[in-house]
Design an enzyme around this catalytic site. Sequence first.
Site, PDB file in Angstrom:
ATOM      1  N   CYS A   1      -1.815  -4.426 -22.472  1.00  0.00           N
ATOM      2  CA  CYS A   1      -2.094  -3.961 -21.155  1.00  0.00           C
ATOM      3  C   CYS A   1      -1.109  -3.981 -20.347  1.00  0.00           C
ATOM      4  CB  CYS A   1      -3.428  -4.145 -20.567  1.00  0.00           C
ATOM      5  SG  CYS A   1      -3.755  -5.880 -20.271  1.00  0.00           S
TER       6      CYS A   1
ATOM      7  N   GLU B   1      -1.776 -13.925 -22.498  1.00  0.00           N
ATOM      8  CA  GLU B   1      -0.744 -14.126 -21.554  1.00  0.00           C
ATOM      9  C   GLU B   1      -0.322 -15.216 -21.312  1.00  0.00           C
ATOM     10  OE1 GLU B   1      -2.382 -12.034 -18.014  1.00  0.00           O
ATOM     11  OE2 GLU B   1      -4.054 -12.988 -18.146  1.00  0.00           O
TER      12      GLU B   1
ATOM     13  N   HIS C   1       0.917  -1.082   0.032  1.00  0.00           N
ATOM     14  CA  HIS C   1       0.091   0.014   0.050  1.00  0.00           C
ATOM     15  C   HIS C   1       0.650   1.094   0.072  1.00  0.00           C
ATOM     16  CE1 HIS C   1      -3.302  -2.754   1.344  1.00  0.00           C
ATOM     17  NE2 HIS C   1      -3.794  -2.210   0.177  1.00  0.00           N
TER      18      HIS C   1
ATOM     19  N   ASN D   1       2.997  -9.061 -18.620  1.00  0.00           N
ATOM     20  CA  ASN D   1       3.484  -9.283 -17.514  1.00  0.00           C
ATOM     21  C   ASN D   1       3.392 -10.661 -17.308  1.00  0.00           C
ATOM     22  OD1 ASN D   1       3.244  -6.424 -17.015  1.00  0.00           O
ATOM     23  ND2 ASN D   1       1.472  -6.402 -15.652  1.00  0.00           N
ATOM     24  N   ASP D   2       2.448 -11.438 -17.372  1.00  0.00           N
ATOM     25  CA  ASP D   2       2.330 -12.816 -17.398  1.00  0.00           C
ATOM     26  C   ASP D   2       3.029 -13.620 -18.605  1.00  0.00           C
ATOM     27  OD1 ASP D   2       1.243 -13.437 -14.785  1.00  0.00           O
ATOM     28  OD2 ASP D   2      -0.739 -12.640 -15.339  1.00  0.00           O
TER      29      ASP D   2
HETATM   30  C1  PEP Z   1      -0.369  -8.922 -17.454  1.00  0.00           C
HETATM   31  O1  PEP Z   1      -0.321 -10.091 -17.001  1.00  0.00           O
HETATM   32  O2  PEP Z   1       0.426  -8.428 -18.312  1.00  0.00           O
HETATM   33  C2  PEP Z   1      -1.627  -8.152 -16.841  1.00  0.00           C
HETATM   34  C3  PEP Z   1      -1.752  -6.787 -17.386  1.00  0.00           C
HETATM   35  O3  PEP Z   1      -2.184  -8.543 -16.005  1.00  0.00           O
HETATM   36  P1  PEP Z   1      -1.597  -8.531 -14.436  1.00  0.00           P
HETATM   37  O4  PEP Z   1      -0.617  -7.720 -14.361  1.00  0.00           O
HETATM   38  O5  PEP Z   1      -2.849  -8.059 -13.608  1.00  0.00           O
HETATM   39  O6  PEP Z   1      -1.463 -10.106 -14.150  1.00  0.00           O
HETATM   40 MG    MG Z   2      -1.742 -11.089 -16.053  1.00  0.00          MG
END
Ligand code: PEP
Ligand code: MG
Length: 659
Positions: A617, A546, A305, A569-570
């Site tokens: 994203c 992802e 946080h 990210n994933d």
């Molecule tokens: C991702 O995996 O790129 C993504 C946007 O989702 P999160 O970061 O919420 O897993």
């Molecule tokens: Mg993700």
Amino acid sequence: MERSTIVRVHEGLHARPATRFVKLAKGFESDVELVKDGKAVSAKSSVKLMLLAVKENQEVTVRANGADAIEALEALIGYLENPRAGLDDEAEAQSPANDAGQEAAPAPGSVPAAPDGANRLRGVAASEGFAIGPAFAHFPPDIAGQGRVLRAEEIEGEIDRFRTAVGAVQARMDNALAQDSLSAGDRGIVAALRDIAADDSLTGEAEGLIKGGNDAVSAVITAASTIAAEFSAVDDHYLNARADDVHAVGRQICLVLLGQDDVSLENIPEGAILIADDIGAWDLARAPLKRIGGVVCGHGGATSHIAIIARSHGIPAVLGLGGQVNALRTARDVALDGNAGHVIIDPDEATRADFAGRVEAAAKERAGLTIFKTVTPKLADGRIIEVAANIGSLEEIEAAQEAGAMGIGLFRTELLFMRHMHLPSEDMQAETYAALAKAFAPYPVIVRTLDIGGDKPIAGIEFPDEENPFLGWRGIRMCLDRPDIFKRQLRALLRAAVHGNIKVMLPMVSDISEVRQTRVLIDECTVELKAEGVPHASFDLGVMIETPAAVLIAPALAKEVAFFSIGTNDLTQYIMAADRLNPTVAKLNDVTNPAVMSAIEMTAKAGVAAGIMVGMCGEAAGRPDLIATFVKMGLTELSMSPASIQRAKKAIMAMAAEG
Ligand code: PEP
Ligand code: MG
């Protein structure tokens, strides 16, 4: 005299509804108890009531004994059967642990903690930017009990002293609540603490100990630990967070008893670097954030946080320094690099000049970027690239709009589920999604369905113990197995679609059947809503790309959905088999690795060939060094944290200028 009923109070008797219930009960002379599963507690103690953990739709019995028992039963049963009783308290129901919790999902920026040199430390890069300024060490001392055994004749005086201290703490909190300047989130935090201070569970326990001969400070410490332990033991993470509240109230009472003031952040000098082992989110949220130049902390990580508050206020932060933070206790000045996770103690002249230059350059860059707020980035061929925002709560709408977001490319719904004591109702979800749709119309708002797994459990869903939760029962997999939860969310989204441009995307898709099964559920929800006469509208359905499986079946997936959004990210962690949270393999967790870039390219090709929108994203979407590559691959939407939006628009405009 007793009566049983099913509790309809939204989310049950959590913090504020419990307090309201207690207030109502205290208005009657009768003794009143609430009974659940054979356990009876006084209905005149909000702490005891919270510890009973009464949830929505559970059966309870109200027991009243006294002259006005009939009236008491009538009023209290009426309260329990009123679904709005919880909703009305919603704004105030947040706990310090939940306050300002914006992003539910991990953000980038973990760095192994290893000293770099005598005056250089490394921690987690938790909020970007550079800062240099005077150190403001915030290490409130632990309060120890005095361990004094009272003589019999001292006891009455000690109880008086204790009651006066409790009264002073309550008055201080009432005072804080009376300030107009308090934000809704902060008000909820202070109100939750005031309720505990005003409850006789803590004070009663402490008075019992004083009567037994303990000095007041020792009694408060022991009483707070006992009650906090009870909150920690409840199988509900929302109530677990109340343990911190109890300790915080106990600390305040002790300070008054000792005639001490807590070390306050009030007086932090302009531009100072706040150094602490740990800072409660509520302490930081109430601090004069505009004056804080940077934050350095022993605890915390990129998703804590403190990190979230720092990022949303544009304060550079390096967290997770562990014991190394003690080296900063006596520092005079500190320089910090929130991008790399570096902290420099008492920097030399050259370092000072270097950091001063970086701070100035960053400020100049920020000022220069504001002209891009209202820009609609267009390529030389006229194609518009949508630059949207990733957010996780309604509180972030303003930041996204301020930055110039062209809609929302990722609304993470996890926080909605994590913030509350129980699963959020369909009504509450519909209200939330509709508020988003209205805020950004006619731009699209892409809501991602619940993406949660055993690594981040939420109240109301039993997750199995898994060896590899990242490869386990999460995201769309869990949702399809729990149509009761999933359909509630889909119905809410169909209802919200009436109010704007809602699109829905599914996380962690790895098989085409997951899309098809979701469509069946959407159809079922549509039929139900129609039969019930509830206004609703259809929405575009897309998937996140992802998993490696989704990349490999992208051509087939593209025929079944309206859009792709690449979750780098994933995708990076799964393509590279490198845990995104494990600093030891951080080097492999690199989106620019050719393996990941070719997965992105394959996805873009499949989407473009099928004529559907391809967006991104994951964090990489906001990287100005990669944006041109992604756009050339065919991506037409990039969604990122609001702080990156203007820089991204600039990068796209530069591409257009190059032709
Ligand atoms: C991702 O995996 O790129 C993504 C946007 O989702 P999160 O970061 O919420 O897993
Ligand atoms: Mg993700």
